[in-house]
Scaffold this active site. Structure first.
Site, PDB file in Angstrom:
ATOM      1  N   LYS A   1      36.363  48.581  43.462  1.00 23.34           N
ATOM      2  CA  LYS A   1      35.881  48.255  44.802  1.00 23.34           C
ATOM      3  C   LYS A   1      35.247  46.878  44.784  1.00 23.34           C
ATOM      4  CE  LYS A   1      31.941  47.868  44.554  1.00 23.34           C
ATOM      5  NZ  LYS A   1      31.064  47.011  43.715  1.00 23.34           N
TER       6      LYS A   1
ATOM      7  N   TYR B   1      28.982  51.037  49.291  1.00 26.33           N
ATOM      8  CA  TYR B   1      28.572  52.410  48.907  1.00 26.33           C
ATOM      9  C   TYR B   1      27.900  53.101  50.091  1.00 26.33           C
ATOM     10  CZ  TYR B   1      29.315  51.188  43.998  1.00 26.33           C
ATOM     11  OH  TYR B   1      29.861  50.807  42.810  1.00 26.33           O
TER      12      TYR B   1
HETATM   13  P1  NDP Z   1      31.922  40.732  35.180  1.00 30.86           P
HETATM   14  O1  NDP Z   1      31.696  39.317  35.553  1.00 30.86           O
HETATM   15  O2  NDP Z   1      31.034  41.314  34.172  1.00 30.86           O
HETATM   16  O3  NDP Z   1      33.420  40.937  34.672  1.00 30.86           O
HETATM   17  C1  NDP Z   1      34.514  40.344  35.283  1.00 30.86           C
HETATM   18  C2  NDP Z   1      35.550  39.985  34.235  1.00 30.86           C
HETATM   19  O4  NDP Z   1      36.701  39.476  34.923  1.00 30.86           O
HETATM   20  C3  NDP Z   1      35.119  38.857  33.299  1.00 30.86           C
HETATM   21  O5  NDP Z   1      34.411  39.329  32.183  1.00 30.86           O
HETATM   22  C4  NDP Z   1      36.454  38.258  32.909  1.00 30.86           C
HETATM   23  O6  NDP Z   1      37.017  39.064  31.886  1.00 30.86           O
HETATM   24  C5  NDP Z   1      37.327  38.472  34.130  1.00 30.86           C
HETATM   25  N1  NDP Z   1      37.496  37.256  34.926  1.00 30.86           N
HETATM   26  C6  NDP Z   1      38.696  36.662  35.182  1.00 30.86           C
HETATM   27  N2  NDP Z   1      38.530  35.582  35.936  1.00 30.86           N
HETATM   28  C7  NDP Z   1      37.208  35.452  36.173  1.00 30.86           C
HETATM   29  C8  NDP Z   1      36.435  34.506  36.894  1.00 30.86           C
HETATM   30  N3  NDP Z   1      37.006  33.478  37.543  1.00 30.86           N
HETATM   31  N4  NDP Z   1      35.092  34.654  36.914  1.00 30.86           N
HETATM   32  C9  NDP Z   1      34.513  35.688  36.291  1.00 30.86           C
HETATM   33  N5  NDP Z   1      35.206  36.634  35.602  1.00 30.86           N
HETATM   34  C10 NDP Z   1      36.553  36.511  35.537  1.00 30.86           C
HETATM   35  O7  NDP Z   1      31.892  41.570  36.553  1.00 30.86           O
HETATM   36  P2  NDP Z   1      31.709  43.123  36.760  1.00 30.86           P
HETATM   37  O8  NDP Z   1      32.222  43.844  35.578  1.00 30.86           O
HETATM   38  O9  NDP Z   1      30.334  43.390  37.196  1.00 30.86           O
HETATM   39  O10 NDP Z   1      32.649  43.381  38.050  1.00 30.86           O
HETATM   40  C11 NDP Z   1      34.056  43.412  37.978  1.00 30.86           C
HETATM   41  C12 NDP Z   1      34.613  44.272  39.114  1.00 30.86           C
HETATM   42  O11 NDP Z   1      34.154  45.584  38.960  1.00 30.86           O
HETATM   43  C13 NDP Z   1      34.190  43.834  40.512  1.00 30.86           C
HETATM   44  O12 NDP Z   1      35.245  44.036  41.400  1.00 30.86           O
HETATM   45  C14 NDP Z   1      33.045  44.770  40.857  1.00 30.86           C
HETATM   46  O13 NDP Z   1      32.910  44.999  42.248  1.00 30.86           O
HETATM   47  C15 NDP Z   1      33.491  46.021  40.132  1.00 30.86           C
HETATM   48  N6  NDP Z   1      32.336  46.843  39.728  1.00 30.86           N
HETATM   49  C16 NDP Z   1      32.324  48.143  40.095  1.00 30.86           C
HETATM   50  C17 NDP Z   1      31.272  48.944  39.762  1.00 30.86           C
HETATM   51  C18 NDP Z   1      31.303  50.380  40.144  1.00 30.86           C
HETATM   52  O14 NDP Z   1      30.290  51.046  39.965  1.00 30.86           O
HETATM   53  N7  NDP Z   1      32.411  50.906  40.634  1.00 30.86           N
HETATM   54  C19 NDP Z   1      30.111  48.430  39.044  1.00 30.86           C
HETATM   55  C20 NDP Z   1      30.239  47.061  38.650  1.00 30.86           C
HETATM   56  C21 NDP Z   1      31.321  46.309  39.002  1.00 30.86           C
HETATM   57  P3  NDP Z   1      37.617  38.415  30.539  1.00 30.86           P
HETATM   58  O15 NDP Z   1      36.529  37.598  29.955  1.00 30.86           O
HETATM   59  O16 NDP Z   1      38.012  39.581  29.742  1.00 30.86           O
HETATM   60  O17 NDP Z   1      38.782  37.586  30.981  1.00 30.86           O
END
Ligand code: NDP
Length: 379
Positions: A134, A222
């Protein structure tokens, strides 16, 4: 000399290996797994690494088989820890080669919001099913394109609305649906936290082109979901207010505090908020004609609490927590195996994006916005 081995009841002579009966178990063994579908996780960020990937160990129908990351060293390390073979590590350029990998059935997209649509469409073009975090995407047009690509590929699209697979929220939904609270008149829900620019996961959340929006898109969703799944209705009207301190660099591009209201066809109302500048809250309250219910915290990763109040009587509802992440991954794996639609399909994500867009419009124009219910998913 022949030896008699009667189901292990005779003590074994020393030096001779024999099987023994099942010992008395101190704790139940895990259920024998059935068929498991293979997941590729795309984006190894804080949510993927802290919640999702560890939850495969709790799943019955899902297994982690591939990783997609822009950071190869991190991916190699994660792969080693979770037993993913090196040939199943991809980056964002080589992603489309998953089409040639039969071990991958489902792609789980855990990227910044603005990348959900592109990788969903590419996953469908590679012939895979998709679980997408989401908010589903940034615009209604992107959501439409994702749904269309899934249909064209004849593959399933599910939005990872984990609360709908979480036992306390499911119990609240059951109670509301079965009339235990009487007629539902009002749902209130608040989701807030402090956005922290020193946390990498919060850095892209401040950039509109990556996040799509601010607190409303990230956690207000949410509150919106709660109002929809508790009432089981689709709103017909929305109003909203947004305030953001534009001198605070965190809110140069995205919104901070949002209060929005929904009116449902039955006459039920929802009073909902999201915030990036207040101390943490994840609460849902339901007010029915017979009883009220408070879930606080309502959308945590664990340790939920639920109280039901009828007149002067208040009781705490307790149930096993389960693992909502494993539950949602297993749900999609099962519906894929059984050729059914998921409980939270793309249409559900699209509906939320339409409503969130209407909240922005209502706040911008300073007047309520009427919504069409003709494209609403059936519940
Ligand atoms: P993070 O920033 O921790 O992780 C995102 C990952 O995406 C990065 O680590 C990277 O992975 C990759 N990535 C690719 N391009 C980019 C960019 N331009 N900038 C930043 N990251 C990039 O975010 P979250 O894990 O907090 O969130 C990711 C998704 O998950 C979102 O859509 C968020 O809404 C969702 N989410 C849902 C939750 C829930 O409870 N359902 C809780 C938290 C988040 P790599 O280094 O491996 O390439």
């Amino acid at each position: 000399m022949t030896m008699r081995v009667d189901a292990g009841l005779t003590p074994a002579p020393s030096g001779v290996p024999v099987g023994r009966p099942m010992p008395e178990m101190e704790r139940p063994m895990p259920e024998a797994p059935g068929r498991r579908l293979g997941y590729a996780v795309v984006g190894l960020g804080q949510f993927a690494l802290n919640q999702i990937i560890p939850s495969f160990a709790r799943s019955q129908s899902s297994k982690l088989v591939a990783l997609v990351s822009g950071n190869r060293d991190k991916a190699l390390h994660v792969a080693e820890c979770y037993g993913v073979v090196q040939k199943n590590i991809y980056d964002y350029q080589s992603f489309d080669r998953i089409a040639d990998n039969d071990e991958i059935d489902i792609v789980y997209i855990i990227l910044p919001n603005a990348l959900h649509a592109e990788f969903t469409v590419r996953a469908f073009q590679a012939g895979k099913h998709v679980l997408c975090e989401k908010p589903m995407a940034v615009t209604v047009e992107e959501c439409d394109a994702m749904i269309r690509a899934g249909r064209e590929a004849d593959r399933r699209l599910m939005i990872a609305y984990r609360a709908q697979y979480e036992p306390y929220n499911m119990e609240a939904i059951r109670m509301a649906r079965e009339g235990e609270l009487g007629t539902i008149r009002l749902v209130t829900s608040d989701h807030g936290r402090i956005l922290d620019p020193s946390v990498p996961a919060d850095q892209w959340r401040m950039v509109k082109s990556l996040a799509g929006g601010g607190s409303l898109y990230d956690i207000g969703i949410y509150s919106l979901q709660a109002a929809r799944y508790i009432t089981g209705e689709e709103p017909v009207e929305v109003s909203g207010y947004i305030t953001s301190d534009r001198n605070d660099p965190r809110f140069a591009e995205i919104e901070d505090l949002v209060a929005f209201q929904l009116r449902f066809p039955s006459g039920a109302l929802a009073n909902l908020t999201s915030s990036y500048s207040t101390s943490p809250v994840k609460r849902i309250q339901v007010f029915g004609s017979k009883a009220s219910l408070v879930l606080d915290p309502a959308t945590e990763y664990e340790r939920h609490q639920m109280m039901v109040k009828t007149g002067k009587e208040e009781r705490r509802v307790q149930m096993p927590e389960g693992n909502q992440f494993a539950a949602e991954m297993d749900h999609l794996a099962k519906v894929v195996m059984e050729n059914r639609e998921p409980k939270t399909p793309g249409e559900e994500g699209l509906r939320d994006i339409r409503i969130l867009q209407a909240v922005y419009r209502a706040a911008r124009e300073g007047k309520p916005v009427l919504l069409s219910t003709t494209d609403a998913p059936t519940r």
